[in-house]
Scaffold this active site. Structure first.
Site, PDB file in Angstrom:
ATOM      1  N   ARG A  15       0.800  -1.197  -0.166  1.00  0.00           N
ATOM      2  CA  ARG A  15      -0.140  -0.163   0.018  1.00  0.00           C
ATOM      3  C   ARG A  15       1.074   1.357  -0.050  1.00  0.00           C
ATOM      4  O   ARG A  15       1.036   2.065  -0.875  1.00  0.00           O
ATOM      5  CB  ARG A  15      -0.952   0.039   1.110  1.00  0.00           C
ATOM      6  CG  ARG A  15      -2.006   1.041   1.164  1.00  0.00           C
ATOM      7  CD  ARG A  15      -1.731   2.416   1.572  1.00  0.00           C
ATOM      8  NE  ARG A  15      -1.204   2.410   2.823  1.00  0.00           N
ATOM      9  CZ  ARG A  15      -0.393   3.521   3.290  1.00  0.00           C
ATOM     10  NH1 ARG A  15      -0.737   4.497   2.574  1.00  0.00           N
ATOM     11  NH2 ARG A  15      -0.158   3.751   4.462  1.00  0.00           N
ATOM     12  N   ASP A  16       1.571   1.427   1.036  1.00  0.00           N
ATOM     13  CA  ASP A  16       2.405   2.649   1.273  1.00  0.00           C
ATOM     14  C   ASP A  16       3.567   2.790   0.223  1.00  0.00           C
ATOM     15  O   ASP A  16       3.960   3.656  -0.345  1.00  0.00           O
ATOM     16  CB  ASP A  16       2.903   2.801   2.704  1.00  0.00           C
ATOM     17  CG  ASP A  16       3.581   4.036   3.083  1.00  0.00           C
ATOM     18  OD1 ASP A  16       3.628   4.913   2.306  1.00  0.00           O
ATOM     19  OD2 ASP A  16       3.826   4.278   4.264  1.00  0.00           O
ATOM     20  N   HIS A 210       9.601   6.454   9.721  1.00  0.00           N
ATOM     21  CA  HIS A 210      10.075   6.550   8.428  1.00  0.00           C
ATOM     22  C   HIS A 210      11.717   6.907   8.671  1.00  0.00           C
ATOM     23  O   HIS A 210      12.261   7.231   9.381  1.00  0.00           O
ATOM     24  CB  HIS A 210       9.639   7.831   7.633  1.00  0.00           C
ATOM     25  CG  HIS A 210       8.316   7.653   6.894  1.00  0.00           C
ATOM     26  ND1 HIS A 210       7.827   8.513   6.016  1.00  0.00           N
ATOM     27  CD2 HIS A 210       7.759   6.457   6.748  1.00  0.00           C
ATOM     28  CE1 HIS A 210       6.727   7.907   5.463  1.00  0.00           C
ATOM     29  NE2 HIS A 210       6.385   6.846   6.028  1.00  0.00           N
ATOM     30  N   CYS A 241       5.130   9.615   1.727  1.00  0.00           N
ATOM     31  CA  CYS A 241       3.840   9.981   1.713  1.00  0.00           C
ATOM     32  C   CYS A 241       3.596  10.822   0.406  1.00  0.00           C
ATOM     33  O   CYS A 241       4.223  11.927   0.224  1.00  0.00           O
ATOM     34  CB  CYS A 241       3.575  10.601   2.998  1.00  0.00           C
ATOM     35  SG  CYS A 241       1.929  11.689   2.838  1.00  0.00           S
ATOM     36  N   ASN A 250       9.936   4.962   3.807  1.00  0.00           N
ATOM     37  CA  ASN A 250       9.629   3.868   4.794  1.00  0.00           C
ATOM     38  C   ASN A 250      10.856   3.167   5.308  1.00  0.00           C
ATOM     39  O   ASN A 250      11.868   2.920   4.606  1.00  0.00           O
ATOM     40  CB  ASN A 250       8.673   2.919   4.314  1.00  0.00           C
ATOM     41  CG  ASN A 250       7.296   3.446   4.243  1.00  0.00           C
ATOM     42  OD1 ASN A 250       6.793   4.102   5.067  1.00  0.00           O
ATOM     43  ND2 ASN A 250       6.764   3.210   2.935  1.00  0.00           N
TER      44      ASN A 250
HETATM   45 ZN    ZN Z   1       4.844   5.458   5.283  1.00  0.00          ZN
END
Ligand code: ZN
Length: 299
Positions: A15-16, A210, A241, A250
């Site tokens: 997802r991220d 992060h 983001c 991340n």
């Molecule tokens: Zn993230």
């Protein structure tokens, strides 16, 4: 030193990590990567988001990904998560029978407005509605910018505590404190977690840290010694983001696993299995793999 026997890892790359990749990743490739992550023994995996494809075209295949992965995960330990930006998405996720949804509210008014075009109050009003419709699917409230905002707005820890309390009162099963722009430092992480955990049961808390400025693992270490047992990371270090200027990175799952495992903290996740996922990501996803372990082992 307060080190536990075991921590939980939440894999968020699908997802991220994937959401900011420009070239569309084929649905079957996403699914194959997610299956590798499941096979590696990760307990929690955020597999997609039910966001409008106009905002995040990469997630346009959420329904197909969920259908296929749900079948695969049946009878396995993995709990599947999807991010939902609003009630519309949440209802879809409930209907699909996901184990969890992630709902994001930013602790910074300006970031919340920029990110989801709502005030914090409006976001909570929607969360209340979502909780009213809730089925067996559980809710994770992610508090974005809990450690600092990209627009210079001060984020008081009292606000983070209030938001966490409110989330739990509404029925959230987990509160995730996110360092959305990778600005946290270890002293601050210690201070914030100490303050928040005085008011909120620490077992309900997780962190999404992060590595944007290279402090991801130092912050993770502090968080685990302060009692956090729930850590989000992304295989290959993909993601960031899309709405926070300059935000990237991340913490790579393989780097985090390496730290925990070498300190004698179990994760239940097999490093070789994550390496397999990372090498598949390298092959199928047009985004650089950013991790120390991938470099060391030439993955
Ligand atoms: Zn993230």
């Amino acid at each position: 030193m307060n080190l536990p026997d075991k921590v939980d890892v939440v894999e968020v790359c699908p997802r991220d990590g994937f959401q900011i990749v420009k070239d569309f990743i084929r649905t079957e490739d996403k699914i194959e990567i997610i299956k590798k992550v499941i096979d590696a023994g990760v307990k929690y995996i955020e597999i997609t988001s039910y966001v409008h494809p106009k905002w995040v075209p990469q997630m346009a295949d959420a329904g197909d990904v969920v259908d296929e992965v749900k079948g695969y995960a049946k009878g396995k330990e993995a709990e599947l998560i999807a991010l939902v930006p609003n009630k519309f998405g949440a209802l879809k996720a409930f209907e699909a029978g996901l184990d969890w949804v992630t709902y994001v509210v930013s602790a910074s008014e300006s970031h919340n407005m920029k990110n989801i075009n709502r005030t914090i109050e409006q976001s909570f009003a929607e969360l209340e509605e979502i909780c009213r419709e809730k089925t067996d699917t559980r809710i994770r409230l992610a508090i974005a910018t809990a450690f600092g905002c990209p627009f210079g707005e001060e984020v008081p820890v009292e606000r983070v505590i209030d938001m966490a309390k409110r989330g739990l009162e509404l029925g959230a099963g987990k509160i995730v404190l996110a360092d959305t722009i990778g600005i946290a430092n270890p002293v601050q992480v210690r201070s914030i977690i100490t303050k928040v955990s005085k008011k909120i049961n620490i077992d309900m808390l997780g962190v999404h840290l992060h590595d944007t400025r290279g402090m991801g693992l130092a912050n993770t270490y502090v968080a685990v010694t302060e009692g956090i047992r729930y850590f989000e990371s992304a295989a290959g270090g993909l993601g960031g983001c899309p709405f926070a200027p300059g935000a990237a990175g991340n913490i790579a799952t393989e780097d985090m696993l390496n730290m925990f495992h070498s300190m004698g903290v179990k994760t239940g996740v097999d490093m070789d299995g994550i390496f397999e996922a990372v090498s598949l990501i390298r092959e199928k996803v047009n985004s650089p793999v950013v991790s120390h372990m991938a470099k060391v082992y030439n993955i």
